[in-house]
Design an enzyme around this catalytic site. Structure first.
Site, short mmCIF file in Angstrom:
data_model
loop_
_atom_site.label_atom_id
_atom_site.label_comp_id
_atom_site.label_asym_id
_atom_site.label_seq_id
_atom_site.Cartn_x
_atom_site.Cartn_y
_atom_site.Cartn_z
N HIS A 88 5.55 6.37 -0.98
CA HIS A 88 6.35 5.13 -1.12
C HIS A 88 5.49 3.90 -0.86
CE1 HIS A 88 6.42 5.86 3.23
NE2 HIS A 88 6.57 4.54 3.37
N HIS A 90 0.84 -1.20 0.00
CA HIS A 90 0.00 0.00 0.00
C HIS A 90 0.87 1.24 0.00
CE1 HIS A 90 1.23 -0.36 4.17
NE2 HIS A 90 1.03 0.95 4.25
#
Ligand code: ATP
Ligand code: MG
Length: 176
Positions: A124, A43
């Protein structure tokens, strides 16, 4: 669900399963080492709320209901070490709807009284933790058509972190 127990919450983009599959195949073929993140957990965190009372969830859902952001394409094209030896995929360019989404979320959460981490948002996707050194490999560009975001509950289990999607919201098709 017990209502008095605080819930560890975060807003995030959950990686679609076909993309998570491609990313994990690529990761595993390059032996990054460390503690790999489970494929189902890939995620991108948009906002980390930490522990919140269960009674806050309805207000958080209303807050997210009010956000208006276009869908966008994210290209994960860099392999980077972040923080405490987290090997991550990052986009070399952050699309403006991503910045807009995070900006609207953070502003809404601050107004709601949630204290957010003071570090600037760094987009990220963590691939593996406790990595000693990154191999010198060029990541291929993973294309992610982002069309929704969600509110997640994070729980520690014997098998590691487990995330439950509490609600999700569609992003608008971009106007031409
Ligand atoms: P674990 O901590 O059990 O190894 P985890 O890091 O996946 O698992 P959480 O700590 O609940 O689970 O974090 C959920 C998400 O929020 C992760 O993407 C994590 O990197 C991010 N996160 C956690 N703490 C912060 C923080 N202080 N600021 C920004 N993002 C955070
Ligand atoms: Mg953590």
């Amino acid at each position: 669900m017990q209502t008095d127990k605080p819930l560890r919450l975060f807003f995030a983009l959950s990686c679609p399963s076909d993309l998570a599959d491609a990313i994990c195949n690529w990761r595993d073929s390059h032996a990054l080492g460390g503690r790999p993140v489970a494929q189902a957990n890939l995620h991108m965190t948009l906002a980390f709320l930490g522990n919140q009372p269960a009674t806050a969830v309805d207000g958080l859902k209303q807050l997210a209901d009010s956000l208006r952001v276009d869908a966008f394409l994210l290209q994960l094209d860099q392999l980077q070490m972040i923080g405490k030896n987290f090997a991550c995929l990052t986009p070399s360019l952050s699309p403006s709807p991503l910045i807009d989404l995070v900006g609207q979320l953070h502003a809404g959460l601050s107004a709601y009284g949630v204290v957010l981490d003071s570090r600037p948002f760094l987009p990220h996707v963590t691939l593996s933790r406790q990595v000693h050194a990154l191999p010198t490999i060029e990541p291929r560009a993973f294309r992610w058509a982002v069309n929704h975001f969600g509110l997640y509950l994070s729980e520690n289990t014997a098998q590691g972190a487990h995330y439950t999607e509490l609600a999700s919201w569609s992003l608008a098709a971009p106007s031409r």
